[in-house]
Scaffold this motif. Structure first.
Motif, PDB file in Angstrom:
ATOM      1  N   SER A   1     -33.416 -46.439 -27.745  1.00 35.28           N
ATOM      2  CA  SER A   1     -32.490 -46.265 -26.618  1.00 35.28           C
ATOM      3  C   SER A   1     -32.566 -44.827 -26.126  1.00 35.28           C
ATOM      4  O   SER A   1     -32.613 -43.894 -26.932  1.00 35.28           O
ATOM      5  CB  SER A   1     -31.051 -46.536 -27.058  1.00 35.28           C
ATOM      6  OG  SER A   1     -30.875 -47.893 -27.343  1.00 35.28           O
ATOM      7  N   ASP A   2     -32.551 -44.669 -24.809  1.00 36.28           N
ATOM      8  CA  ASP A   2     -32.504 -43.327 -24.224  1.00 36.28           C
ATOM      9  C   ASP A   2     -31.061 -42.871 -24.135  1.00 36.28           C
ATOM     10  O   ASP A   2     -30.184 -43.633 -23.717  1.00 36.28           O
ATOM     11  CB  ASP A   2     -33.064 -43.349 -22.793  1.00 36.28           C
ATOM     12  CG  ASP A   2     -34.576 -43.509 -22.799  1.00 36.28           C
ATOM     13  OD1 ASP A   2     -35.198 -43.134 -23.817  1.00 36.28           O
ATOM     14  OD2 ASP A   2     -35.109 -44.006 -21.797  1.00 36.28           O
ATOM     15  N   VAL A   3     -30.847 -41.647 -24.507  1.00 36.25           N
ATOM     16  CA  VAL A   3     -29.526 -41.048 -24.294  1.00 36.25           C
ATOM     17  C   VAL A   3     -29.758 -39.755 -23.532  1.00 36.25           C
ATOM     18  O   VAL A   3     -30.580 -38.929 -23.942  1.00 36.25           O
ATOM     19  CB  VAL A   3     -28.810 -40.737 -25.629  1.00 36.25           C
ATOM     20  CG1 VAL A   3     -27.397 -40.209 -25.369  1.00 36.25           C
ATOM     21  CG2 VAL A   3     -28.756 -41.958 -26.532  1.00 36.25           C
ATOM     22  N   ALA A   4     -29.065 -39.576 -22.429  1.00 40.23           N
ATOM     23  CA  ALA A   4     -29.224 -38.365 -21.625  1.00 40.23           C
ATOM     24  C   ALA A   4     -27.857 -37.769 -21.378  1.00 40.23           C
ATOM     25  O   ALA A   4     -26.921 -38.466 -20.973  1.00 40.23           O
ATOM     26  CB  ALA A   4     -29.906 -38.692 -20.307  1.00 40.23           C
ATOM     27  N   VAL A   5     -27.755 -36.495 -21.633  1.00 43.43           N
ATOM     28  CA  VAL A   5     -26.441 -35.861 -21.517  1.00 43.43           C
ATOM     29  C   VAL A   5     -26.645 -34.367 -21.281  1.00 43.43           C
ATOM     30  O   VAL A   5     -27.625 -33.784 -21.779  1.00 43.43           O
ATOM     31  CB  VAL A   5     -25.616 -36.140 -22.807  1.00 43.43           C
ATOM     32  CG1 VAL A   5     -26.244 -35.523 -24.034  1.00 43.43           C
ATOM     33  CG2 VAL A   5     -24.170 -35.730 -22.679  1.00 43.43           C
ATOM     34  N   THR A   6     -25.782 -33.755 -20.488  1.00 44.12           N
ATOM     35  CA  THR A   6     -25.897 -32.296 -20.342  1.00 44.12           C
ATOM     36  C   THR A   6     -25.191 -31.639 -21.523  1.00 44.12           C
ATOM     37  O   THR A   6     -24.279 -32.225 -22.125  1.00 44.12           O
ATOM     38  CB  THR A   6     -25.243 -31.777 -19.040  1.00 44.12           C
ATOM     39  OG1 THR A   6     -23.836 -32.012 -19.119  1.00 44.12           O
ATOM     40  CG2 THR A   6     -25.824 -32.440 -17.805  1.00 44.12           C
ATOM     41  N   LEU A   7     -25.609 -30.415 -21.802  1.00 50.05           N
ATOM     42  CA  LEU A   7     -24.937 -29.698 -22.897  1.00 50.05           C
ATOM     43  C   LEU A   7     -23.450 -29.553 -22.586  1.00 50.05           C
ATOM     44  O   LEU A   7     -22.603 -29.676 -23.457  1.00 50.05           O
ATOM     45  CB  LEU A   7     -25.581 -28.325 -23.112  1.00 50.05           C
ATOM     46  CG  LEU A   7     -27.038 -28.327 -23.559  1.00 50.05           C
ATOM     47  CD1 LEU A   7     -27.471 -26.909 -23.911  1.00 50.05           C
ATOM     48  CD2 LEU A   7     -27.268 -29.240 -24.739  1.00 50.05           C
ATOM     49  N   ARG A   8     -23.157 -29.324 -21.323  1.00 55.75           N
ATOM     50  CA  ARG A   8     -21.752 -29.151 -20.959  1.00 55.75           C
ATOM     51  C   ARG A   8     -20.944 -30.416 -21.247  1.00 55.75           C
ATOM     52  O   ARG A   8     -19.806 -30.349 -21.689  1.00 55.75           O
ATOM     53  CB  ARG A   8     -21.637 -28.769 -19.486  1.00 55.75           C
ATOM     54  CG  ARG A   8     -20.230 -28.340 -19.089  1.00 55.75           C
ATOM     55  CD  ARG A   8     -20.119 -28.052 -17.602  1.00 55.75           C
ATOM     56  NE  ARG A   8     -20.948 -26.939 -17.156  1.00 55.75           N
ATOM     57  CZ  ARG A   8     -20.685 -25.669 -17.402  1.00 55.75           C
ATOM     58  NH1 ARG A   8     -19.623 -25.321 -18.078  1.00 55.75           N
ATOM     59  NH2 ARG A   8     -21.483 -24.720 -16.954  1.00 55.75           N
ATOM     60  N   GLU A   9     -21.566 -31.568 -21.008  1.00 52.57           N
ATOM     61  CA  GLU A   9     -20.863 -32.818 -21.313  1.00 52.57           C
ATOM     62  C   GLU A   9     -20.583 -32.956 -22.802  1.00 52.57           C
ATOM     63  O   GLU A   9     -19.651 -33.627 -23.212  1.00 52.57           O
ATOM     64  CB  GLU A   9     -21.674 -34.020 -20.811  1.00 52.57           C
ATOM     65  CG  GLU A   9     -21.585 -34.204 -19.313  1.00 52.57           C
ATOM     66  CD  GLU A   9     -22.611 -35.199 -18.779  1.00 52.57           C
ATOM     67  OE1 GLU A   9     -22.292 -35.854 -17.786  1.00 52.57           O
ATOM     68  OE2 GLU A   9     -23.715 -35.315 -19.344  1.00 52.57           O
ATOM     69  N   LEU A  10     -21.405 -32.310 -23.608  1.00 53.34           N
ATOM     70  CA  LEU A  10     -21.145 -32.317 -25.053  1.00 53.34           C
ATOM     71  C   LEU A  10     -20.116 -31.261 -25.437  1.00 53.34           C
ATOM     72  O   LEU A  10     -19.770 -31.128 -26.613  1.00 53.34           O
ATOM     73  CB  LEU A  10     -22.447 -32.041 -25.822  1.00 53.34           C
ATOM     74  CG  LEU A  10     -23.532 -33.108 -25.746  1.00 53.34           C
ATOM     75  CD1 LEU A  10     -24.827 -32.565 -26.337  1.00 53.34           C
ATOM     76  CD2 LEU A  10     -23.095 -34.357 -26.486  1.00 53.34           C
ATOM     77  N   GLY A  11     -19.705 -30.472 -24.452  1.00 56.13           N
ATOM     78  CA  GLY A  11     -18.735 -29.419 -24.739  1.00 56.13           C
ATOM     79  C   GLY A  11     -19.379 -28.079 -25.040  1.00 56.13           C
ATOM     80  O   GLY A  11     -18.703 -27.142 -25.460  1.00 56.13           O
ATOM     81  N   LEU A  12     -20.680 -27.995 -24.800  1.00 51.94           N
ATOM     82  CA  LEU A  12     -21.386 -26.749 -25.098  1.00 51.94           C
ATOM     83  C   LEU A  12     -21.466 -25.917 -23.819  1.00 51.94           C
ATOM     84  O   LEU A  12     -22.299 -26.174 -22.956  1.00 51.94           O
ATOM     85  CB  LEU A  12     -22.797 -27.044 -25.635  1.00 51.94           C
ATOM     86  CG  LEU A  12     -22.896 -27.390 -27.123  1.00 51.94           C
ATOM     87  CD1 LEU A  12     -22.145 -28.646 -27.475  1.00 51.94           C
ATOM     88  CD2 LEU A  12     -24.353 -27.508 -27.543  1.00 51.94           C
TER      89      LEU A  12
END
Ligand code: GLA
Length: 442
Positions: free
Chosen positions: A362-373
């Motif tokens: 499965s592909d997971v795509a996320v910005t660092l900011r969305e992770l809270g970084l």
């Protein structure tokens, strides 16, 4: 009158002084989670040394594992404790009430075994039970707390796992601290591993975690691990579903114990093994391998010796990680680690877990900011299993990972130093980590 007062005050001072010395588990041990080898999950209560001399619970098994820990690179990777579990005892105490190791299986006694472990630069752990019997029916410590603590100290024990079978869970609020007090009174520093909360939870009681933290170095919250992915998943779910209660209890010297690593045994695939190891590091878990180190395959050994993931587990901040996302079989777990930049931007280990079974990654795509970084000067991001260095990424960067079914991708994002001149430094619209970890300025 005055002299009575003096005596009374001095007595109180003495008591405070004594209790300051002997209560609590401010013993300076396991400031990072303990690492070692523990017999139970793999070798169980095999006492049949006649037919199965290689695998029975015996002096020979523990000496062999000690040797391999040193010669096969485990010690160099940080593994330190050789821990005996249940089934090491004779069924009866001796005529003076002392615990006796099984005379056939431990013919040289426990002091000799501990000396051997120490001679290799390692530490020695033992198992007992607060109740009348251990879970496998050998004598428990109740009624012998002081004597048994003294016995362990005289053998050179460095770590005691105290189980809770055949004991009343309501007695544990007194019993576990009392045995810990007896351990401290021996003057020998011993790591104290408790099963206190798990038995209370089974009994429908609410464990007093502030007392547990004060008196134990580590403790079990949930079921015994078994040799299956279903068992590992049930533990992952328990820790995720109860994280608000569980996570704040962890810290240097006091750890939640989700139970042993079963990497290298029969029940987990390669992907699942990587997942267990990565998540145990996110959970700041004790890394206690229960596996046959004589026959483990190289790829599983490599997982257990993955230095980058061990470094996450052993991060000095000792903050346990959390599940920050769970949707349609994809989970993201994250743990704040060093370094911290500008007093507020933590680094993180981030694990993407695929719980789906649909056969394709499965592909997971996320910005660092969305992770809270949100460190404005960015993060150096690397993959901890694969040799992939993403370089320095800004919080706006979207990272994309492919996660295999029942597998994991674990990244480390190190906050980069530097000064932010354009102050997008503070609030971002979506800061899940700041909320869940309640990170405070240092
Ligand atoms: C309990 C513990 C296990 C193991 C066994 C030994 O079930 O939770 O980890 O020590 O007892 O009998």
């Amino acid at each position: 009158m005055a002299s009575w007062k003096f005596i009374a005050v001095s007595t109180v001072c003495l008591l405070v002084f004594l209790s300051g010395n002997i209560s609590g588990l401010d013993n300076g041990l396991v400031l990072t989670p303990p690492m070692g080898w523990l017999a139970w999950e793999r070798f169980r209560c095999n006492t049949d040394c006649k037919n199965d001399p290689e695998n029975c619970i015996s002096d020979r098994l523990f000496r062999t594992m000690t040797d391999i820990l040193v010669t096969e690179g485990y010690t160099a990777a940080g593994y330190e404790y050789i821990n005996v579990d249940d089934c090491w005892l004779e069924r009866e105490r001796d005529e003076r009430g002392r615990l006796v190791p099984d005379r056939e299986r431990f013919p040289y006694g426990m002091k000799s075994l501990a000396d051997y472990v120490h001679s290799k630069g390692l530490k020695f752990g033992i198992y007992e039970d607060y109740g009348n019997f251990t879970c496998a029916g050998y004598p428990g410590v109740v009624g012998h707390l002081s004597g048994d603590a003294t016995t362990f100290a005289s053998w050179g024990v460095d770590y005691v796992k105290l189980d809770g079978c055949y004991a009343l869970p309501t007695d544990m609020d007194y019993g576990y601290p009392e045995f810990g007090r007896q351990l401290n009174l021996t003057g020998r520093q011993m790591v104290y591993s408790c099963s206190w909360p798990v038995y209370q939870i089974y009994a429908g009681l609410q464990p007093n975690f502030s007392s547990i933290i004060e008196h134990c170095n580590l403790w079990r919250n949930f079921d015994d691990i078994q040799d299956s992915w279903a068992s590992v998943e049930s533990i992952i779910d328990y820790y995720g579903n109860h994280q608000d209660v569980i996570v704040p209890n962890a810290g240097p010297g006091h750890w939640n114990d989700p139970d042993m690593l079963i990497v290298g045994n029969f029940g987990l695939s390669y992907e699942q093994s990587k997942t267990q190891f990565a998540l145990w590091a996110i959970l700041a878990a004790p890394l206690l391998m229960s596996v046959d180190l004589r026959t483990i395959r190289p790829e599983y050994k490599a997982i257990l010796q993955n230095r980058k993931i061990i470094e996450v587990d052993q991060d000095p901040l000792g903050i346990q990680g959390r599940r920050i996302y769970k949707h349609r079989g994809i989970e993201i777990w994250s743990r704040p680690i060093l370094p911290i930049q500008q007093g507020q931007f933590y680094s993180y280990a981030v694990a993407f877990v695929n719980r789906r079974t649909d056969g394709t990654p499965s592909d997971v795509a996320v910005t660092l900011r969305e992770l809270g970084l949100s460190n404005p000067t960015g993060y150096r991001v690397e993959d901890l299993y694969e040799d992939v260095d993403y370089g320095v990424l800004s919080p706006q960067t979207k990272i994309k990972v492919k996660v295999n079914p029942s597998g994991v991708v674990i990244l480390r994002a190190d906050a980069q130093p530097g000064y932010a001149f354009n102050a997008i430094t503070t609030r971002t619209p979506y800061t899940p980590l700041n909320d869940v970890f309640r990170l405070t300025k240092k």
